[in-house]
Every structure is written in structure tokens, then in C-alpha cells.
Design a protein around this motif. Structure first.
Motif, PDB file in Angstrom:
ATOM      1  N   LYS A  30      10.593   6.645  18.142  1.00 20.50           N
ATOM      2  CA  LYS A  30      11.882   7.438  18.626  1.00 20.50           C
ATOM      3  C   LYS A  30      11.905   8.888  17.991  1.00 20.50           C
ATOM      4  CE  LYS A  30      16.714   7.423  17.683  1.00 20.50           C
ATOM      5  NZ  LYS A  30      18.038   6.592  16.902  1.00 20.50           N
ATOM      6  N   THR A  31      11.402   9.308  16.760  1.00 21.49           N
ATOM      7  CA  THR A  31      11.201  10.334  16.111  1.00 21.49           C
ATOM      8  C   THR A  31      10.094  11.309  16.437  1.00 21.49           C
ATOM      9  OG1 THR A  31      10.212   9.853  14.286  1.00 21.49           O
ATOM     10  CG2 THR A  31      12.649   9.692  14.314  1.00 21.49           C
ATOM     11  N   GLY A  32       8.855  10.572  16.830  1.00 22.86           N
ATOM     12  CA  GLY A  32       7.450  10.964  17.168  1.00 22.86           C
ATOM     13  C   GLY A  32       6.807  11.435  15.854  1.00 22.86           C
ATOM     14  N   LYS A  33       7.449  10.955  14.703  1.00 23.10           N
ATOM     15  CA  LYS A  33       6.902  11.142  13.244  1.00 23.10           C
ATOM     16  C   LYS A  33       6.322  10.072  12.611  1.00 23.10           C
ATOM     17  CE  LYS A  33       9.589  14.109  11.044  1.00 23.10           C
ATOM     18  NZ  LYS A  33      10.778  14.717  10.488  1.00 23.10           N
ATOM     19  N   PRO A  34       5.176  10.118  11.775  1.00 23.45           N
ATOM     20  CA  PRO A  34       4.758   9.035  11.336  1.00 23.45           C
ATOM     21  C   PRO A  34       5.889   8.289  10.255  1.00 23.45           C
ATOM     22  CG  PRO A  34       3.278  10.728  11.333  1.00 23.45           C
ATOM     23  CD  PRO A  34       4.491  11.237  11.598  1.00 23.45           C
ATOM     24  N   SER A  35       5.820   7.075  10.172  1.00 24.82           N
ATOM     25  CA  SER A  35       6.741   6.379   8.955  1.00 24.82           C
ATOM     26  C   SER A  35       6.488   6.750   7.654  1.00 24.82           C
ATOM     27  CB  SER A  35       6.766   4.834   9.193  1.00 24.82           C
ATOM     28  OG  SER A  35       5.675   4.220   8.880  1.00 24.82           O
ATOM     29  N   GLU A  36       7.339   6.404   6.712  1.00 23.80           N
ATOM     30  CA  GLU A  36       7.048   6.397   5.301  1.00 23.80           C
ATOM     31  C   GLU A  36       5.911   5.704   4.986  1.00 23.80           C
ATOM     32  OE1 GLU A  36      10.611   6.585   2.320  1.00 23.80           O
ATOM     33  OE2 GLU A  36      11.479   6.018   4.266  1.00 23.80           O
ATOM     34  N   LEU A  37       5.808   4.291   5.781  1.00 22.93           N
ATOM     35  CA  LEU A  37       5.003   3.483   5.197  1.00 22.93           C
ATOM     36  C   LEU A  37       3.585   4.271   5.736  1.00 22.93           C
ATOM     37  CD1 LEU A  37       4.432   0.812   4.153  1.00 22.93           C
ATOM     38  CD2 LEU A  37       4.505  -0.077   6.181  1.00 22.93           C
ATOM     39  N   ALA A  38       3.439   4.913   6.950  1.00 24.03           N
ATOM     40  CA  ALA A  38       2.217   5.413   7.199  1.00 24.03           C
ATOM     41  C   ALA A  38       1.658   6.730   6.348  1.00 24.03           C
ATOM     42  CB  ALA A  38       2.174   5.949   8.808  1.00 24.03           C
ATOM     43  N   ASP A  39       2.700   7.425   5.847  1.00 23.45           N
ATOM     44  CA  ASP A  39       2.740   8.592   4.853  1.00 23.45           C
ATOM     45  C   ASP A  39       2.055   8.076   3.803  1.00 23.45           C
ATOM     46  OD1 ASP A  39       3.676  10.385   6.596  1.00 23.45           O
ATOM     47  OD2 ASP A  39       5.402  10.316   5.845  1.00 23.45           O
ATOM     48  N   LEU A  40       2.591   6.775   3.174  1.00 21.09           N
ATOM     49  CA  LEU A  40       2.143   5.918   1.926  1.00 21.09           C
ATOM     50  C   LEU A  40       0.676   5.792   1.982  1.00 21.09           C
ATOM     51  CD1 LEU A  40       3.251   4.845  -0.679  1.00 21.09           C
ATOM     52  CD2 LEU A  40       3.295   2.715   0.501  1.00 21.09           C
ATOM     53  N   GLU A  41       0.411   5.123   3.157  1.00 19.79           N
ATOM     54  CA  GLU A  41      -1.250   4.632   3.488  1.00 19.79           C
ATOM     55  C   GLU A  41      -1.872   5.740   3.354  1.00 19.79           C
ATOM     56  OE1 GLU A  41      -4.564   4.510   6.151  1.00 19.79           O
ATOM     57  OE2 GLU A  41      -2.574   5.220   6.741  1.00 19.79           O
ATOM     58  N   ARG A  42      -1.614   6.848   4.148  1.00 20.12           N
ATOM     59  CA  ARG A  42      -2.483   8.084   4.091  1.00 20.12           C
ATOM     60  C   ARG A  42      -2.610   8.749   2.884  1.00 20.12           C
ATOM     61  NH1 ARG A  42      -0.099  10.775   9.886  1.00 20.12           N
ATOM     62  NH2 ARG A  42      -1.080   9.006  11.294  1.00 20.12           N
ATOM     63  N   ARG A  43      -1.562   8.688   1.881  1.00 19.41           N
ATOM     64  CA  ARG A  43      -1.803   9.292   0.575  1.00 19.41           C
ATOM     65  C   ARG A  43      -2.817   8.179  -0.012  1.00 19.41           C
ATOM     66  NH1 ARG A  43       4.180   9.796   0.106  1.00 19.41           N
ATOM     67  NH2 ARG A  43       4.614  11.459   1.235  1.00 19.41           N
ATOM     68  N   ALA A  44      -2.714   7.080  -0.153  1.00 18.94           N
ATOM     69  CA  ALA A  44      -3.508   6.122  -0.686  1.00 18.94           C
ATOM     70  C   ALA A  44      -4.984   6.559  -0.257  1.00 18.94           C
ATOM     71  CB  ALA A  44      -3.076   4.767  -0.577  1.00 18.94           C
ATOM     72  N   ALA A  45      -5.199   6.538   0.937  1.00 14.51           N
ATOM     73  CA  ALA A  45      -6.649   6.629   1.620  1.00 14.51           C
ATOM     74  C   ALA A  45      -6.993   8.031   1.063  1.00 14.51           C
ATOM     75  CB  ALA A  45      -6.527   6.642   3.301  1.00 14.51           C
ATOM     76  N   ASP A  46      -6.298   9.080   1.062  1.00 11.93           N
ATOM     77  CA  ASP A  46      -6.677  10.454   0.638  1.00 11.93           C
ATOM     78  C   ASP A  46      -7.214  10.273  -0.940  1.00 11.93           C
ATOM     79  OD1 ASP A  46      -6.992  13.374   0.896  1.00 11.93           O
ATOM     80  OD2 ASP A  46      -5.256  13.632  -0.316  1.00 11.93           O
ATOM     81  N   ARG A  47      -6.490   9.539  -1.769  1.00 16.54           N
ATOM     82  CA  ARG A  47      -6.733   9.426  -3.158  1.00 16.54           C
ATOM     83  C   ARG A  47      -7.950   8.840  -3.316  1.00 16.54           C
ATOM     84  NH1 ARG A  47      -3.653  10.804  -7.161  1.00 16.54           N
ATOM     85  NH2 ARG A  47      -4.183   9.136  -8.610  1.00 16.54           N
ATOM     86  N   LEU A  48      -8.324   7.806  -2.328  1.00 14.65           N
ATOM     87  CA  LEU A  48      -9.494   7.172  -2.349  1.00 14.65           C
ATOM     88  C   LEU A  48     -10.929   7.826  -1.744  1.00 14.65           C
ATOM     89  CD1 LEU A  48      -8.280   3.741  -1.420  1.00 14.65           C
ATOM     90  CD2 LEU A  48      -9.154   4.545  -3.817  1.00 14.65           C
ATOM     91  N   GLY A  49     -10.351   9.135  -1.385  1.00 18.35           N
ATOM     92  CA  GLY A  49     -11.411  10.127  -0.870  1.00 18.35           C
ATOM     93  C   GLY A  49     -11.806   9.718   0.783  1.00 18.35           C
ATOM     94  N   ARG A  50     -10.967   8.843   1.360  1.00 25.49           N
ATOM     95  CA  ARG A  50     -11.085   8.740   2.670  1.00 25.49           C
ATOM     96  C   ARG A  50     -10.526   9.751   3.770  1.00 25.49           C
ATOM     97  NH1 ARG A  50     -13.975   3.870   3.450  1.00 25.49           N
ATOM     98  NH2 ARG A  50     -12.534   3.917   5.634  1.00 25.49           N
ATOM     99  N   ASP A  51     -11.180  10.022   4.978  1.00 27.93           N
ATOM    100  CA  ASP A  51     -10.468  10.860   5.848  1.00 27.93           C
ATOM    101  C   ASP A  51      -9.296  10.394   6.364  1.00 27.93           C
ATOM    102  OD1 ASP A  51     -12.365  12.931   5.583  1.00 27.93           O
ATOM    103  OD2 ASP A  51     -13.712  11.941   7.146  1.00 27.93           O
ATOM    104  N   THR A  52      -8.144  11.202   6.425  1.00 28.38           N
ATOM    105  CA  THR A  52      -6.946  11.038   6.976  1.00 28.38           C
ATOM    106  C   THR A  52      -6.573  12.018   8.098  1.00 28.38           C
ATOM    107  OG1 THR A  52      -5.626  12.210   5.554  1.00 28.38           O
ATOM    108  CG2 THR A  52      -6.143   9.933   5.000  1.00 28.38           C
TER     109      THR A  52
END
Length: 158
Positions: A30-52
Motif C-alpha cells: 500500500k505505501t511502497g515502503k518497507p515494513s518495520e520488520l524489514a527495516d529491523l532485518e536490514r539493521r540486523a544484517a548490517d550489524r552482522l556485516g551483510r550487504d543490505t
């Protein structure tokens, strides 16, 4: 521990987790924006050194699978935790509300900020705090109802 009760709690938690995942994914469309859950997963991946992916890009199928799979795994663990932390005589409404609020507090007020994957909840607006609290209360009620229904042969207690 009653296996039927644990299974019911996990089933209730998974059902609620699926519902919340569906709402978040619908919100993304509906909004065309990632959900809070997607943002959370991306922050976790970034903290683990993974590309996001870029922050404004919607999750693709692989990322959505990882994000929602992790959400459902956490839901199942929470359901088993509910069964372990409460007894068979626990009333659905009171234990479900208390469990949902405790899980909300642990996830949004403590663990997320301490792990550095979520802004502290106290920085969120009142509407966001209310929405998160209501979602977690619904989650707790579904978990408690699943446990009660599975462990009783008659009607569940309220």
C-alpha cells in the motif's frame, strides 16, 4: 509440561504471527515502503556485516522469506515460552494480555534497542506505541487461546 498445551500455544502464536506478517506485507504494498520488520532485518544484517538493499527498496522474495521466516520462528519460540511460563489454569484474557505486554516490552523496549537493531520505543510517537502494544496484546491472546483450546477437552476458560 503438557505437550498438547505447548503445541496449542505455538499454533496460536504462529497464527497471530502470520496475521501480523500479512498486515505488514500488505502495508508495504500500500505505501511502497518497507515494513518495520524489514527495516529491523536490514539493521540486523548490517550489524552482522551483510550487504543490505537500499532502505527505500521493498524486500524481494528472498529477503521477505528471511524476514517473515525469522518473525515466525520468534513467534513459535514465544508461544513455547508462554506455555512454559504459565500453568494450565491460567485465564486466557488476563494471561494473554500480560504475556503480550511482557513480550512487547522485552522486544521493543529492551532487546531491540540493546542489540542496536531498533530505535528505543520511547522515541516513537504515541500512535506507534499504541499500535505495537495492541498488536502484541492480540498476539498474547491468540497464544493463550491456542494453549487453552489444545489442553482442554471442553470449552476454553476466559
Amino acid at each position: 509440561m503438557n505437550r498438547r498445551r505447548v503445541t496449542g500455544a505455538v499454533a496460536g502464536a504462529l497464527l497471530a504471527g502470520l496475521g501480523l506478517s500479512a498486515l505488514m506485507m500488505a502495508g508495504e504494498k500500500k505505501t511502497g515502503k518497507p515494513s518495520e520488520l524489514a527495516d529491523l532485518e536490514r539493521r540486523a544484517a548490517d550489524r552482522l556485516g551483510r550487504d543490505t538493499p537500499p532502505a527505500d527498496r521493498l524486500p524481494d522474495v528472498g529477503e521477505q522469506t528471511l524476514t517473515q521466516g525469522g518473525h515466525l520462528l520468534l513467534s513459535a519460540i514465544a508461544g513455547a515460552s508462554y506455555a512454559a511460563a504459565t500453568d494450565e489454569e491460567a485465564a486466557i484474557i488476563s494471561s494473554g494480555i500480560l504475556f503480550g505486554l511482557a513480550f512487547y516490552g522485552l522486544a521493543h523496549w529492551l532487546a531491540g534497542p540493546l542489540l542496536g537493531v531498533k530505535e528505543p520505543e520511547w522515541r516513537s510517537g504515541g500512535r506507534t506505541i499504541a499500535m505495537h502494544a495492541v498488536n502484541h496484546i492480540a498476539f498474547g491472546l491468540a497464544t493463550a487461546a491456542g494453549a487453552a483450546i489444545a489442553s482442554t477437552s471442553g470449552s476454553p476458560r476466559s
